[in-house]
Design a protein around this motif. Structure first.
Motif, mmCIF file in Angstrom:
data_model
loop_
_atom_site.group_PDB
_atom_site.id
_atom_site.type_symbol
_atom_site.label_atom_id
_atom_site.label_comp_id
_atom_site.label_asym_id
_atom_site.label_seq_id
_atom_site.Cartn_x
_atom_site.Cartn_y
_atom_site.Cartn_z
ATOM 1 N N VAL A 64 -1.690 37.295 74.361
ATOM 2 C CA VAL A 64 -2.824 36.862 73.542
ATOM 3 C C VAL A 64 -2.328 36.477 72.157
ATOM 4 O O VAL A 64 -1.196 36.788 71.774
ATOM 5 N N ASN A 65 -3.179 35.809 71.414
ATOM 6 C CA ASN A 65 -2.923 35.585 69.995
ATOM 7 C C ASN A 65 -3.357 36.851 69.265
ATOM 8 O O ASN A 65 -4.550 37.100 69.116
ATOM 9 N N PHE A 66 -2.401 37.674 68.862
ATOM 10 C CA PHE A 66 -2.725 38.977 68.277
ATOM 11 C C PHE A 66 -2.714 38.914 66.754
ATOM 12 O O PHE A 66 -1.751 38.437 66.151
ATOM 13 N N ILE A 67 -3.803 39.400 66.168
ATOM 14 C CA ILE A 67 -3.918 39.504 64.714
ATOM 15 C C ILE A 67 -4.068 40.976 64.366
ATOM 16 O O ILE A 67 -5.055 41.609 64.749
ATOM 17 N N LYS A 68 -3.076 41.524 63.677
ATOM 18 C CA LYS A 68 -3.229 42.897 63.201
ATOM 19 C C LYS A 68 -4.049 42.858 61.920
ATOM 20 O O LYS A 68 -3.609 42.348 60.886
ATOM 21 N N GLY A 69 -5.247 43.362 62.015
ATOM 22 C CA GLY A 69 -6.158 43.323 60.884
ATOM 23 C C GLY A 69 -7.301 44.281 61.119
ATOM 24 O O GLY A 69 -7.369 44.969 62.140
ATOM 25 N N ASP A 70 -8.209 44.312 60.175
ATOM 26 C CA ASP A 70 -9.284 45.299 60.206
ATOM 27 C C ASP A 70 -10.622 44.623 59.966
ATOM 28 O O ASP A 70 -10.734 43.740 59.103
ATOM 29 N N VAL A 71 -11.625 45.045 60.700
ATOM 30 C CA VAL A 71 -12.954 44.432 60.564
ATOM 31 C C VAL A 71 -13.604 44.722 59.217
ATOM 32 O O VAL A 71 -14.622 44.123 58.885
ATOM 33 N N ILE A 131 5.373 50.126 68.672
ATOM 34 C CA ILE A 131 6.558 50.484 69.441
ATOM 35 C C ILE A 131 6.192 51.244 70.714
ATOM 36 O O ILE A 131 6.756 51.005 71.787
ATOM 37 N N THR A 132 5.207 52.141 70.606
ATOM 38 C CA THR A 132 4.963 53.078 71.705
ATOM 39 C C THR A 132 3.637 52.895 72.437
ATOM 40 O O THR A 132 3.466 53.459 73.513
ATOM 41 N N SER A 133 2.683 52.154 71.883
ATOM 42 C CA SER A 133 1.364 52.060 72.520
ATOM 43 C C SER A 133 1.406 51.209 73.789
ATOM 44 O O SER A 133 1.641 50.000 73.716
ATOM 45 N N PRO A 134 1.147 51.807 74.965
ATOM 46 C CA PRO A 134 1.145 51.000 76.198
ATOM 47 C C PRO A 134 0.007 49.985 76.227
ATOM 48 O O PRO A 134 0.151 48.920 76.834
ATOM 49 N N LEU A 135 -1.106 50.295 75.583
ATOM 50 C CA LEU A 135 -2.220 49.351 75.550
ATOM 51 C C LEU A 135 -1.830 48.095 74.778
ATOM 52 O O LEU A 135 -2.049 46.968 75.234
ATOM 53 N N PHE A 136 -1.246 48.290 73.598
ATOM 54 C CA PHE A 136 -0.827 47.134 72.800
ATOM 55 C C PHE A 136 0.258 46.346 73.524
ATOM 56 O O PHE A 136 0.217 45.110 73.588
ATOM 57 N N LYS A 137 1.228 47.052 74.082
ATOM 58 C CA LYS A 137 2.331 46.357 74.748
ATOM 59 C C LYS A 137 1.856 45.562 75.960
ATOM 60 O O LYS A 137 2.463 44.552 76.327
ATOM 61 N N SER A 138 0.739 45.996 76.561
ATOM 62 C CA SER A 138 0.228 45.285 77.740
ATOM 63 C C SER A 138 -0.333 43.909 77.399
ATOM 64 O O SER A 138 -0.424 43.046 78.272
ATOM 65 N N ILE A 139 -0.702 43.690 76.132
ATOM 66 C CA ILE A 139 -1.335 42.415 75.765
ATOM 67 C C ILE A 139 -0.554 41.601 74.751
ATOM 68 O O ILE A 139 -0.826 40.407 74.583
ATOM 69 N N LYS A 140 0.413 42.189 74.060
ATOM 70 C CA LYS A 140 0.966 41.556 72.847
ATOM 71 C C LYS A 140 1.578 40.179 73.098
ATOM 72 O O LYS A 140 1.534 39.316 72.215
ATOM 73 N N ILE A 162 -10.977 49.569 76.439
ATOM 74 C CA ILE A 162 -11.744 48.534 77.143
ATOM 75 C C ILE A 162 -11.201 47.155 76.795
ATOM 76 O O ILE A 162 -11.037 46.295 77.667
ATOM 77 N N GLY A 163 -10.902 46.941 75.515
ATOM 78 C CA GLY A 163 -10.511 45.623 75.048
ATOM 79 C C GLY A 163 -9.245 45.089 75.679
ATOM 80 O O GLY A 163 -9.146 43.886 75.986
ATOM 81 N N SER A 164 -8.250 45.946 75.899
ATOM 82 C CA SER A 164 -6.996 45.463 76.482
ATOM 83 C C SER A 164 -7.200 45.011 77.923
ATOM 84 O O SER A 164 -6.650 43.987 78.358
ATOM 85 N N LYS A 165 -8.000 45.765 78.683
ATOM 86 C CA LYS A 165 -8.280 45.363 80.070
ATOM 87 C C LYS A 165 -9.103 44.077 80.103
ATOM 88 O O LYS A 165 -8.869 43.190 80.938
ATOM 89 N N LEU A 166 -10.071 43.970 79.195
ATOM 90 C CA LEU A 166 -10.877 42.755 79.112
ATOM 91 C C LEU A 166 -10.009 41.557 78.744
ATOM 92 O O LEU A 166 -10.161 40.464 79.320
ATOM 93 N N SER A 167 -9.094 41.752 77.792
ATOM 94 C CA SER A 167 -8.202 40.667 77.373
ATOM 95 C C SER A 167 -7.422 40.116 78.560
ATOM 96 O O SER A 167 -7.320 38.884 78.755
ATOM 97 N N LEU A 168 -6.861 41.010 79.357
ATOM 98 C CA LEU A 168 -6.048 40.573 80.491
ATOM 99 C C LEU A 168 -6.890 39.904 81.571
ATOM 100 O O LEU A 168 -6.469 38.907 82.178
ATOM 101 N N GLU A 169 -8.088 40.452 81.826
ATOM 102 C CA GLU A 169 -8.967 39.852 82.836
ATOM 103 C C GLU A 169 -9.382 38.440 82.432
ATOM 104 O O GLU A 169 -9.355 37.512 83.255
ATOM 105 N N LEU A 170 -9.772 38.273 81.169
ATOM 106 C CA LEU A 170 -10.194 36.952 80.708
ATOM 107 C C LEU A 170 -9.025 35.980 80.670
ATOM 108 O O LEU A 170 -9.180 34.789 80.983
ATOM 109 N N LYS A 171 -7.855 36.467 80.293
ATOM 110 C CA LYS A 171 -6.657 35.620 80.294
ATOM 111 C C LYS A 171 -6.380 35.118 81.707
ATOM 112 O O LYS A 171 -6.077 33.930 81.913
ATOM 113 N N ASN A 172 -6.504 36.005 82.683
ATOM 114 C CA ASN A 172 -6.274 35.613 84.080
ATOM 115 C C ASN A 172 -7.301 34.597 84.578
ATOM 116 O O ASN A 172 -7.022 33.839 85.511
ATOM 117 N N LYS A 173 -8.493 34.613 83.960
ATOM 118 C CA LYS A 173 -9.537 33.659 84.345
ATOM 119 C C LYS A 173 -9.427 32.338 83.597
ATOM 120 O O LYS A 173 -10.258 31.450 83.773
#
Length: 376
Positions: A56-63, A44-53, A12-23
């Motif tokens: 967006v300002n991407f932070i690899k981290g954990d909640v 390297i292989t995740s299409p979801l990550f590659k679609s947004i990297k 959900i998050g990757s699609k939301l990221s792109l929609e909000l970026k477009n807005k």
């Protein structure tokens, strides 16, 4: 407006990221790129990550780490909190992990917001239909009731439907936001805690909060690797590998399936509409679909004549029926799901056929659940 999306590299998050970026929004994503969702080499292989990297300002981290939260929260206006461990079955034996991520992770966010300077004005938290447990039913004499979990001893005899304590057969009703909250899985308990923590803490410090109780979200981009969530992915893997579809219980258990594009639309409406502030909403279609219907739809769309095996197996913590009463989100946010199940499944299967279909390790996950006494 600056928006932080936790779990923003996910389905959900990757699609939301792109929609909000477009807005025109400025997007920051905090995500740990879990291998269970993104694969062994996600960067390297995740299409979801590659679609947004690169967008967006991407932070690899954990909640679960407060310092990652501090880095991500800095200078944000809105937080969309999607990051969570998901899956009712797995939650029943990975209790510490689910609690650590969903409850403790959320507590770290709130602790920072309450005690440290920040510019956050609104939080939208992803809750779940799982908090309703078995949901709302009608008793032939007593009217509306909220039954407890089904008993394993009854299901072992093939009696899967909901019954009252006096043995009466109950009929399922759409679950509204005022329905009894009584989760029957660890996952559901953590989502209830997450929702209540956000709504309570935010009200004390003047941050607007919205909780969205999602039904079964599906669609293009959902993980085809995770055997613990998503019967569409599991069934697709079985069909495309020319295996019979293994349907639990008697196949008549039902869910409310909402396409990811509609789920994203609900989130955006929650951000942009002041009428959403301090409210909870069901996000679904209001349509009840059985698991056997899903299996038959997929078999037809893939044009594969594999068998459908009604196994009678069942998982402890699974519910029988749940579908949403969506009248509140319709009236307050003017939200209506636009994508029918037929259209959504067609889109999903067309997308799947373009992917490298891998083994979702379903059998390994089932064996693990058997060892834990959670699959009967």
């Amino acid at each position: 407006m600056k928006v932080l999306i936790t779990g923003g590299a996910g389905f959900i998050g990757s699609k939301l990221s792109l929609e909000l970026k477009n807005k025109g929004y400025e997007i920051t994503v905090l995500d740990n790129l879990s291998p269970q969702i993104h694969g062994e080499y996600p960067e390297i292989t995740s299409p979801l990550f590659k679609s947004i990297k690169d967008k967006v300002n991407f932070i690899k981290g954990d909640v679960i780490h407060a310092d990652d939260w501090r880095k991500a929260i800095d200078n944000q206006d809105v937080i969309i909190h999607l990051a969570a461990e998901t899956g009712t079955g797995q939650s029943m034996y990975r209790i510490e992990r689910y609690t650590e991520v969903n409850v403790s992770g959320t507590s770290k966010m709130l602790d920072i917001l309450v005690n440290e300077p920040n510019s956050v004005r609104k939080i939208v938290v992803a809750s779940s239909r799982a908090i309703y447990g078995e949901g709302k039913y009608r008793h032939p004499v007593l009217g509306e009731v909220f039954p407890n979990s089904r008993k394993a001893k009854d299901m072992e005899t093939g009696d899967f439907e909901m019954r009252s304590a006096d043995g009466e057969l109950l009929s399922s009703l759409p679950t509204d936001e005022d329905s009894k909250i009584h989760p029957v899985s660890i996952y559901g308990i953590t989502k209830q805690s997450q929702e209540q923590m956000v709504m309570t803490a935010c009200s004390s410090i003047g941050i607007a909060a919205v909780s969205l109780r999602f039904q079964n979200v599906y669609g293009e981009g959902q993980s085809l690797l995770n055997p613990y969530t998503g019967i569409l992915s599991i069934f697709s893997s079985q069909i495309l590998n020319d295996n019979d579809i293994n349907v639990f219980e008697d196949g008549k258990e039902s869910r409310d399936f909402i396409h990811v594009d509609d789920a994203v639309d609900a989130i955006i409406k929650s951000i942009e509409n002041e009428g959403a502030n301090d409210e909870v909403f069901n996000v679904g279609t209001g349509v009840q679909t059985t698991v056997i219907e899903i299996a038959e739809y997929l078999r037809k769309l893939y044009k594969k004549n594999v068998g459908i095996t009604i196994s009678g197996q069942f998982r402890i913590g699974d519910i029988r029926h749940n579908f949403a009463d969506i009248s509140k989100i319709q009236s307050k946010l003017n939200f209506e799901s636009k994508i029918s199940l037929e259209e959504g499944l067609s889109r999903f299967t067309n997308w799947v056929l373009q992917q490298d279909i891998q083994d979702v390790k379903l059998q390994e996950s089932l064996e693990e659940m058997k060892r834990k006494g959670l699959l009967k």
